[in-house]
Every structure is written in structure tokens, then in C-alpha cells.
Enzyme design. Structure first.
Site, short mmCIF file in Angstrom:
data_model
loop_
_atom_site.label_atom_id
_atom_site.label_comp_id
_atom_site.label_asym_id
_atom_site.label_seq_id
_atom_site.Cartn_x
_atom_site.Cartn_y
_atom_site.Cartn_z
N CYS B 33 103.52 72.01 -21.66
CA CYS B 33 102.99 73.00 -22.61
C CYS B 33 102.51 72.33 -23.90
O CYS B 33 103.29 71.76 -24.64
CB CYS B 33 104.10 74.02 -22.86
SG CYS B 33 104.04 74.89 -24.42
N CYS B 36 103.93 73.56 -27.27
CA CYS B 36 105.34 73.16 -27.44
C CYS B 36 105.42 71.78 -28.08
O CYS B 36 106.29 71.51 -28.91
CB CYS B 36 106.05 73.11 -26.08
SG CYS B 36 106.15 74.69 -25.25
#
Lengths: 319, 108
Positions: B33, B36
Site C-alpha cells: 500500500c 501506508c
């Protein structure tokens, strides 16, 4: 006194970071205003931060992950002396030279002054703007297929859109979802032939033509979406647990309203390479490109902007 | 990673979050991700600056499905602030530091 720089670059996607590599190698010590973390494409690294595999960036035979590619761009520019501020520009003043750039409170003195400014603020993905979409964002409505696809294992979902990004998301999501319905407002796709072939060949993907999503339903998470056929007017609800939207982009130009010329479609207007209507301000990447919009074309135009800025500074001398 | 940040798992989550005297901000994340990755340095700074007021912990959703499902995480990054073992605030999506600190301020 605000800090003064030869070159300030607004934006840190392929265009901004390529401009940073070139201007840093030319010893111009560029400052990159790289943006702030978010879960939309409006974040450091830009749109590629939300993609999985990039297969068409030359030199990466096996493909490379979007975030990894952007990390490499960033490291490469840093190696030659580029510096970063992890903030968004909140205001620019292009009516004076050096140009004023604010990265915090837009009142008072600018945070940095730039003798040359490179605008690479990119484009952001559009949302549908239908009821329920905002409320259920992060609860079934997603702006990032690569981040959230995982949560839809063995569940039915919809992808809205008909271009390359919609098909890329749909194909990626077939790794997880039980079925992927692509909802598109026309009856043919505008995506490239290779993506269309892949999508049509995928058994998990079905198509709902001439249709739009009218609302997103669900209490605490998405349970269905309302669909309307734009030709027949017929309405129905489709049970899904997720909705991914890929209906296109709009350029991030609000900061330059009234200062830089725009085309009718809102993209920044460039003249002879990367020049804008303001002497000393250059634009590159998706903020000025409504035609190609590829990582490699953005990088190419970032290089153009860097060279244009370098020549502008040379001509300026010590002024 | 900063030594102030704890790595949690399905096995250690309950004990850690319930036993903590300060609020715990849990970052639900995964390797693949992009957003993230961007908030990791933000969380490290907060861990340093708000030390004693809030603890920062990370939970890899890919390896810890039980806790991820229990809190119905459907998008990452998701940050959940636990106080006395109970979830009090939830922030979905990455944020810049100033905004994150502001959103958390009323709970700290």
C-alpha cells in the site's frame, strides 16, 4: 527573510521529480514542494502511488511497483542535491520576481522565493459525487484498488469507468473479488486495445453498458449501488460490497487561478516547450497534458521544464 | 523503524492494547500500500513528539486477519485510537502530520 532558491518545483510525480533530477545535476539545488500524505492521487509521488505494477515504463523489463518507481525517482534527485518539503503549496504570487511560494499560512511573507518556478502539480481522480459515496468512503467505496482490493476477497464489486485506469483496476481486482462488474456510461470503452482484450478475456469481469451509478447504499458499509440505464431510463439496485471509481482526472490548477493561462478544459496552457504565460514559470506533466498522461511523457516534459528553467536562469544572470 | 513503535499481531493485540495506560494508536497497514508507506515517517515523528501521551503500534493486515476483521477495516491505511482497550476514534486514509495531530488532539 524568506529563503531564496534558484528553482522551486511544485509537485513530486514523474514530471516534478525528473525536473528535480535535471536541475539538481545542474547544481541549481532545487527545492521540491512534494505535497502531503493522503489516500487520493494528491500525495507525494502522485498517481503512481496508487498503482500496482507499472509495465510500460521503459527499462523495467519485468515491470515495477508504482510506489517503488517513485521512491527511485526521489532518491535519484536527492543524490544530486534536491531537497524536499513535505507540504502543499498554499499560495503562489507570480506577479513579482522572485516568485513567492507559501507552504503554510497563506498570509504574510512567503515561505520561499523562487527565481524560476516549475509547476508539476499533476491531476487528481474524479469522484462520482452521488449520494452515499462520501459517507461510505473507506467502508466499501475506495479510491485505491491496490490498497483495498484485499478486503473484497470472494465478494462482488463494481468498477466505474471505461478508460485504461478503470480496466487496470478491474483486472487487478479479479485477483480478489468473486465478480467484477464494470459500469460504463457508453456502450464502448475508450481504453487501449490491449487492456480491452485482457478485460474481455477475463471470466470474472462483466460489463454494464450505457449505465451510471446513481447512489451508494449501505448502513455502515456498502451493500448495494443504484444503477440507471441512460438509454432506457431503467433503474435497479445491484448487490455489491465494494465500489471503485476510475472515471478520469482533473488538473490541480486552483493555486494558479488568475495567474497562469488555462485551456478551456482547465489544463495549464504551455507555449514553446514548457513555458507558461509568466516569464520564468514552467509547467510539465499532467497539469498541462490532457492528451498523453503517461508516466514517461510526464517525465519527458519534466526534463523539458528543467532545461527551459536552466536556460532562463542563465539568461537572467545575476538579476 | 523507531523503537518507540510497537509491532502487534493477532496474538499480542488484546493484551497490549488493554494493558496500556496511555492511548494506543494502531496503524493497520500492508506492504503493497503506497499511502501506508507515506504515513510511516509521520507516525514516527508523532511517536517521538507525543511520547507519554500516545503509543503508536502497527498491525500488518496481511498477516493478522482476526484483528483486522474484528474492527471491520476495509481500507488502508486505517488508524484506530484505543483508549482503555476500546476503539475511540478511526481515521481512514493517509494524512499529513498537522492534520493527523489535529484530528487526534481531542482524544489525547
Amino acid at each position: 527573510m524568506p529563503e531564496r532558491r534558484d528553482v522551486v518545483i511544485l509537485g513530486s510525480g514523474p514530471a516534478g521529480l525528473t525536473a528535480a533530477v535535471y536541475t539538481a545535476r545542474a547544481n541549481l539545488r532545487p527545492l521540491v514542494v512534494e505535497g502531503e500524505p493522503s489516500s487520493t492521487s494528491d500525495q507525494p509521488g502522485g498517481q503512481l502511488m496508487l498503482t500496482m505494477e507499472v509495465e510500460n515504463y521503459p527499462g523495467f523489463v519485468e515491470g515495477i511497483l508504482g510506489p517503488e518507481l517513485m521512491q527511485r525517482f526521489r532518491d535519484q534527485a536527492e543524490r544530486f542535491g534536491a531537497e524536499y518539503v513535505t507540504r502543499k503549496a498554499t499560495r503562489v504570487d507570480l506577479s513579482r520576481r522572485p516568485f513567492g511560494v507559501w507552504t503554510g499560512d497563506p498570509e504574510g511573507d512567503p515561505d520561499v522565493e523562487a527565481r524560476a518556478l516549475i509547476v508539476a502539480t499533476g491531476a487528481r481522480s474524479l469522484m462520482l459525487g452521488v449520494p452515499g459515496e462520501d459517507r461510505l468512503l473507506g467502508h466499501g467505496v475506495s479510491t485505491c484498488a491496490t490498497c483495498d482490493g484485499f478486503f473484497f476477497r470472494d465478494q462482488p464489486i463494481v468498477v466505474v469507468g471505461g478508460g485504461d485506469s478503470a480496466l487496470e483496476e478491474a483486472l487487478f481486482l479479479t485477483r480478489f473479488a468473486s465478480e467484477v462488474t464494470l459500469v460504463h456510461r457508453r456502450k464502448e470503452l475508450r481504453a487501449s486495445k490491449i487492456m480491452q482484450d485482457r478485460a474481455f478475456a477475463n471470466e470474472k469481469i462483466s460489463f454494464r453498458w450505457d449505465s451510471v451509478v446513481t447512489e451508494v447504499l449501505g448502513d455502515t458499509k456498502v451493500s448495494s449501488v443504484g444503477l440507471r440505464n441512460v438509454v432506457t431510463g431503467e433503474e435497479e439496485a445491484m448487490d455489491v460490497t465494494g465500489m471503485f471509481v476510475a472515471i478520469g482526472h482533473e488538473p490541480n490548477t486552483a493555486l494558479f487561478a488568475g495567474q497562469l493561462d488555462r485551456l478551456e478544459n482547465g489544463y495549464l496552457r504551455t507555449y514553446e516547450g514548457s513555458r507558461t504565460n509568466v516569464h520564468g514559470v514552467f509547467a510539465c506533466g499532467d497539469v498541462q497534458d490532457h492528451v498523453y498522461r503517461q508516466a514517461v511523457t510526464a517525465a519527458g516534459s519534466g526534463c523539458m521544464a528543467a532545461i527551459d528553467a536552466e536556460r532562463f536562469l542563465e539568461a537572467l544572470g545575476d538579476e | 523503524m523507531s523503537e518507540r513503535i510497537t509491532t502487534l499481531s493477532d496474538a499480542t493485540f488484546d493484551e497490549h492494547v488493554k494493558a496500556s495506560e496511555t492511548p494506543v494508536l494502531v496503524d493497520f497497514w500492508a506492504e503493497w500500500c503506497g499511502p501506508c508507506k507515506l504515513i510511516s515517517p509521520v507516525l514516527e515523528e508523532i511517536a517521538e513528539e507525543q511520547s507519554g501521551k500516545v503509543q503508536i503500534a502497527k498491525l500488518n493486515i496481511d498477516e493478522n486477519l482476526d484483528v483486522t476483521r474484528r474492527y471491520e477495516v476495509m481500507s488502508i491505511p486505517t488508524l484506530i485510537l484505543f483508549k482503555d482497550g476500546e476503539p475511540r476514534a478511526r481515521i481512514v486514509g493517509a494524512r499529513g502530520k498537522a492534520q493527523l495531530v489535529q484530528e487526534l488532539s481531542e482524544y489525547l
